[in-house]
Design a protein around this motif. Structure first.
Motif, PDB file in Angstrom:
ATOM      1  N   ILE A 123     111.457  37.606  69.670  1.00 49.90           N
ATOM      2  CA  ILE A 123     110.200  37.701  70.403  1.00 49.90           C
ATOM      3  C   ILE A 123     109.295  38.716  69.701  1.00 49.90           C
ATOM      4  O   ILE A 123     109.731  39.830  69.361  1.00 49.90           O
ATOM      5  N   TYR A 124     108.032  38.324  69.511  1.00 51.58           N
ATOM      6  CA  TYR A 124     107.058  39.192  68.826  1.00 51.58           C
ATOM      7  C   TYR A 124     106.166  39.855  69.859  1.00 51.58           C
ATOM      8  O   TYR A 124     105.564  39.188  70.712  1.00 51.58           O
ATOM      9  N   ASP A 125     106.093  41.179  69.805  1.00 51.23           N
ATOM     10  CA  ASP A 125     105.208  41.969  70.666  1.00 51.23           C
ATOM     11  C   ASP A 125     103.918  42.215  69.892  1.00 51.23           C
ATOM     12  O   ASP A 125     103.897  42.996  68.930  1.00 51.23           O
ATOM     13  N   ALA A 126     102.835  41.540  70.306  1.00 45.98           N
ATOM     14  CA  ALA A 126     101.570  41.639  69.566  1.00 45.98           C
ATOM     15  C   ALA A 126     100.979  43.040  69.651  1.00 45.98           C
ATOM     16  O   ALA A 126     100.297  43.488  68.725  1.00 45.98           O
ATOM     17  N   GLY A 127     101.199  43.751  70.779  1.00 50.13           N
ATOM     18  CA  GLY A 127     100.628  45.084  70.917  1.00 50.13           C
ATOM     19  C   GLY A 127     101.282  46.076  69.979  1.00 50.13           C
ATOM     20  O   GLY A 127     100.595  46.850  69.299  1.00 50.13           O
ATOM     21  N   ARG A 128     102.574  46.050  69.890  1.00 49.65           N
ATOM     22  CA  ARG A 128     103.297  46.972  69.032  1.00 49.65           C
ATOM     23  C   ARG A 128     103.551  46.405  67.645  1.00 49.65           C
ATOM     24  O   ARG A 128     103.994  47.133  66.759  1.00 49.65           O
ATOM     25  N   ARG A 129     103.346  45.139  67.490  1.00 52.92           N
ATOM     26  CA  ARG A 129     103.581  44.434  66.233  1.00 52.92           C
ATOM     27  C   ARG A 129     105.051  44.554  65.810  1.00 52.92           C
ATOM     28  O   ARG A 129     105.372  44.657  64.637  1.00 52.92           O
ATOM     29  N   THR A 130     105.953  44.536  66.828  1.00 53.66           N
ATOM     30  CA  THR A 130     107.390  44.618  66.559  1.00 53.66           C
ATOM     31  C   THR A 130     108.091  43.379  67.117  1.00 53.66           C
ATOM     32  O   THR A 130     107.522  42.628  67.921  1.00 53.66           O
ATOM     33  N   VAL A 131     109.331  43.203  66.696  1.00 55.74           N
ATOM     34  CA  VAL A 131     110.111  42.058  67.155  1.00 55.74           C
ATOM     35  C   VAL A 131     111.374  42.564  67.855  1.00 55.74           C
ATOM     36  O   VAL A 131     111.865  43.659  67.581  1.00 55.74           O
ATOM     37  N   SER A 132     111.863  41.728  68.778  1.00 54.33           N
ATOM     38  CA  SER A 132     113.115  42.027  69.486  1.00 54.33           C
ATOM     39  C   SER A 132     113.865  40.716  69.672  1.00 54.33           C
ATOM     40  O   SER A 132     113.265  39.645  69.774  1.00 54.33           O
ATOM     41  N   VAL A 133     115.182  40.814  69.725  1.00 58.24           N
ATOM     42  CA  VAL A 133     116.008  39.617  69.877  1.00 58.24           C
ATOM     43  C   VAL A 133     116.315  39.414  71.355  1.00 58.24           C
ATOM     44  O   VAL A 133     116.500  40.365  72.113  1.00 58.24           O
ATOM     45  N   ARG A 134     116.345  38.133  71.786  1.00 62.44           N
ATOM     46  CA  ARG A 134     116.573  37.822  73.191  1.00 62.44           C
ATOM     47  C   ARG A 134     117.469  36.594  73.290  1.00 62.44           C
ATOM     48  O   ARG A 134     117.238  35.571  72.635  1.00 62.44           O
ATOM     49  N   ALA A 135     118.490  36.705  74.148  1.00 64.35           N
ATOM     50  CA  ALA A 135     119.387  35.564  74.383  1.00 64.35           C
ATOM     51  C   ALA A 135     118.669  34.491  75.190  1.00 64.35           C
ATOM     52  O   ALA A 135     117.861  34.796  76.079  1.00 64.35           O
ATOM     53  N   VAL A 136     118.948  33.242  74.898  1.00 66.29           N
ATOM     54  CA  VAL A 136     118.320  32.116  75.588  1.00 66.29           C
ATOM     55  C   VAL A 136     119.409  31.124  75.993  1.00 66.29           C
ATOM     56  O   VAL A 136     120.526  31.129  75.481  1.00 66.29           O
ATOM     57  N   GLU A 137     119.047  30.239  76.929  1.00 65.04           N
ATOM     58  CA  GLU A 137     119.932  29.153  77.361  1.00 65.04           C
ATOM     59  C   GLU A 137     119.331  27.829  76.896  1.00 65.04           C
ATOM     60  O   GLU A 137     118.159  27.548  77.177  1.00 65.04           O
ATOM     61  N   ILE A 138     120.123  27.068  76.178  1.00 67.29           N
ATOM     62  CA  ILE A 138     119.648  25.814  75.603  1.00 67.29           C
ATOM     63  C   ILE A 138     119.755  24.695  76.637  1.00 67.29           C
ATOM     64  O   ILE A 138     120.791  24.507  77.270  1.00 67.29           O
ATOM     65  N   ASP A 139     118.671  23.968  76.798  1.00 70.82           N
ATOM     66  CA  ASP A 139     118.681  22.799  77.676  1.00 70.82           C
ATOM     67  C   ASP A 139     119.220  21.585  76.931  1.00 70.82           C
ATOM     68  O   ASP A 139     120.062  20.855  77.431  1.00 70.82           O
ATOM     69  N   ARG A 140     118.731  21.345  75.729  1.00 74.51           N
ATOM     70  CA  ARG A 140     119.241  20.250  74.906  1.00 74.51           C
ATOM     71  C   ARG A 140     118.808  20.480  73.464  1.00 74.51           C
ATOM     72  O   ARG A 140     117.875  21.238  73.187  1.00 74.51           O
ATOM     73  N   TYR A 141     119.508  19.815  72.565  1.00 78.15           N
ATOM     74  CA  TYR A 141     119.192  19.851  71.143  1.00 78.15           C
ATOM     75  C   TYR A 141     118.588  18.519  70.741  1.00 78.15           C
ATOM     76  O   TYR A 141     119.136  17.462  71.052  1.00 78.15           O
ATOM     77  N   GLY A 142     117.463  18.565  70.046  1.00 77.67           N
ATOM     78  CA  GLY A 142     116.844  17.363  69.524  1.00 77.67           C
ATOM     79  C   GLY A 142     116.992  17.290  68.018  1.00 77.67           C
ATOM     80  O   GLY A 142     117.547  18.202  67.382  1.00 77.67           O
ATOM     81  N   GLY A 196     115.053  32.051  79.262  1.00 81.60           N
ATOM     82  CA  GLY A 196     115.066  33.102  78.251  1.00 81.60           C
ATOM     83  C   GLY A 196     113.707  33.408  77.673  1.00 81.60           C
ATOM     84  O   GLY A 196     113.468  34.528  77.213  1.00 81.60           O
ATOM     85  N   VAL A 197     112.799  32.444  77.666  1.00 82.62           N
ATOM     86  CA  VAL A 197     111.449  32.635  77.127  1.00 82.62           C
ATOM     87  C   VAL A 197     110.450  32.148  78.171  1.00 82.62           C
ATOM     88  O   VAL A 197     110.589  31.036  78.694  1.00 82.62           O
ATOM     89  N   GLU A 198     109.454  32.979  78.453  1.00 82.84           N
ATOM     90  CA  GLU A 198     108.419  32.638  79.422  1.00 82.84           C
ATOM     91  C   GLU A 198     107.155  32.164  78.709  1.00 82.84           C
ATOM     92  O   GLU A 198     106.899  32.552  77.555  1.00 82.84           O
ATOM     93  N   PRO A 199     106.359  31.299  79.375  1.00 84.60           N
ATOM     94  CA  PRO A 199     105.109  30.849  78.755  1.00 84.60           C
ATOM     95  C   PRO A 199     104.206  32.022  78.413  1.00 84.60           C
ATOM     96  O   PRO A 199     104.097  32.991  79.167  1.00 84.60           O
ATOM     97  N   GLY A 200     103.561  31.958  77.267  1.00 89.55           N
ATOM     98  CA  GLY A 200     102.671  33.011  76.804  1.00 89.55           C
ATOM     99  C   GLY A 200     103.322  33.972  75.836  1.00 89.55           C
ATOM    100  O   GLY A 200     102.618  34.655  75.073  1.00 89.55           O
ATOM    101  N   GLU A 201     104.631  34.075  75.845  1.00 89.73           N
ATOM    102  CA  GLU A 201     105.311  34.936  74.897  1.00 89.73           C
ATOM    103  C   GLU A 201     105.297  34.304  73.518  1.00 89.73           C
ATOM    104  O   GLU A 201     105.260  33.074  73.373  1.00 89.73           O
ATOM    105  N   ARG A 202     105.322  35.152  72.500  1.00 87.72           N
ATOM    106  CA  ARG A 202     105.262  34.680  71.124  1.00 87.72           C
ATOM    107  C   ARG A 202     106.653  34.748  70.499  1.00 87.72           C
ATOM    108  O   ARG A 202     107.322  35.781  70.544  1.00 87.72           O
ATOM    109  N   VAL A 203     107.068  33.608  69.923  1.00 88.04           N
ATOM    110  CA  VAL A 203     108.412  33.472  69.366  1.00 88.04           C
ATOM    111  C   VAL A 203     108.301  33.306  67.858  1.00 88.04           C
ATOM    112  O   VAL A 203     107.466  32.539  67.364  1.00 88.04           O
ATOM    113  N   VAL A 204     109.145  34.009  67.126  1.00 82.54           N
ATOM    114  CA  VAL A 204     109.167  33.913  65.666  1.00 82.54           C
ATOM    115  C   VAL A 204     109.844  32.598  65.279  1.00 82.54           C
ATOM    116  O   VAL A 204     110.968  32.306  65.708  1.00 82.54           O
TER     117      VAL A 204
END
Length: 363
Positions: A305-324, A333-341
């Motif tokens: 996850i990219y923090d635009a204010g601090r210009r830093t990144v952090s790792v976050r665990a997520v739950e997979i719904d399906r693989y395409g 694990g990720v909310e709308p509006g957040e920026r993902v690398v």
């Protein structure tokens, strides 16, 4: 060209390149930062599709057996043969049944002879009684003998019918039209009454049968109409609906048997043909990301996850719904509006400052 002028040209070129990708121009201090590409997470309706492999089976199967004991004298069908309802499939040696039939015929002939004598005696007593040449008890005895002889004939006729029916049981008939799918009888084998010797797939509707994982039955497809295609020729297809779901789970495979009743079965989809079923689940919202965003952290799926204010990144665990094929759908694990690398995650560490280029829209 002086060194200062060369550096200015390089910085201008980098600025133009990043601007073309929708990112802010990179300044000189950014040259030492790791460059990544990020995307803004958005929830998108996803209709998952399930693809399963199964086979074609008859909706009704008939276990065919003899209705009497005996030794098999003849077998007239093989597995895969199509038979009619009144066709003779196998024959038993009818020694006992033929002897019983002959005895029943002889018993009937004897009873009919006694009946003829009783009728003659009764008529004679009747005439004598009218002329006063016999007694009433003699007449009554003749009448009783006649009724007894008639009852014996009726009983002999019934016994003959039973013997004829038992004799007919030495010929095996299915009673329905269908295809022989299994047999367990050979010439010379002794079989018992009710023992299954042939299995017939009855003519009529067909099922596409699939073994599916139990988790799929917990969230059934939104559309109960399933498209079934022939594996060897996908151009041949049929439509069907879920007709039966087994209430038990197969202990060896952990799957549940599901039967899809086909509306119309193409001739190419014969019994045992391998088919592929396509079902679509009801749409639901999920965050869609490219495969390049997926990261493994502490043994679990994760993203950066990219923090635009601090210009830093952090790792976050997520739950997979399906693989395409090219993307992954996240359940949480990720909310709308957040920026993902989505590019450049190979050399990142938590809290690291990066230079990010925003990619417009979801991939």
């Amino acid at each position: 060209m002086t060194a200062h002028r060369y550096t200015a040209v390089v910085l201008a070129t980098i600025a133009l390149a990043t601007a073309a990708e929708g990112a802010e121009p990179t300044t000189a201090p950014d040259l030492a930062l790791a460059r990544v590409r990020v995307v803004e997470a958005q929830r998108t309706p996803v209709a998952s599709e399930v693809v399963l492999t199964g086979d074609i089976q008859a909706q009704a199967q008939v276990n065919v057996s003899f209705r009497t004991n005996g030794k098999v004298a003849e077998r007239r069908v093989e597995v895969g043969d199509h038979v009619e309802a009144d066709q003779v499939l196998a024959v038993l040696e009818p020694l006992t049944q033929r002897a019983n039939l002959d005895n029943a015929k002889a018993a009937l002939a004897s009873a009919e002879a006694r009946l003829t004598q009783a009728k003659m005696a009764y008529e004679r007593q009747k005439q004598l009684l009218a002329g006063g040449y016999t007694t009433r008890p003699s007449y009554d005895n003749a009448e009783q003998e006649l009724r007894t002889a008639q009852a014996a004939v009726d009983s002999a006729n019934a016994a003959l019918g039973t013997a004829q029916e038992q004799f007919s049981y030495t010929e095996l008939r299915a009673g329905v039209s269908g295809i022989v799918t299994s047999r367990s009888v050979e010439v010379g084998q002794v079989v018992q009454s009710g023992q299954t010797v042939l299995v017939l797939a009855q003519d009529g509707p067909r099922d596409a049968v699939f073994n599916v994982y139990e988790s799929l039955t917990a969230r059934p497809p939104g559309d109960k109409t399933i498209t079934v295609t022939l594996q060897t020729n996908p151009a041949i297809s049929a439509r069907g609906t879920v007709r039966e779901v087994s209430p038990t789970v197969d202990a060896s495979s952990g799957t549940v048997r599901v039967k899809i009743g086909l509306e119309q079965t193409p001739p190419a989809m014969g019994l045992g043909a391998v088919v592929i079923g396509h079902g679509r689940f009801a749409p639901h919202d999920a965050v869609i990301l490219p495969w390049s965003a997926l990261y493994r952290y502490d043994g679990h799926p994760a993203v950066w996850i990219y923090d635009a204010g601090r210009r830093t990144v952090s790792v976050r665990a997520v739950e997979i719904d399906r693989y395409g094929p090219d993307v992954i759908a996240l359940k949480s694990g990720v909310e709308p509006g957040e920026r993902v690398v989505i590019a450049g995650i190979q050399f990142l560490r938590p809290g690291q400052e990066v230079a990010a280029a925003l990619v417009g829209g979801n991939p």
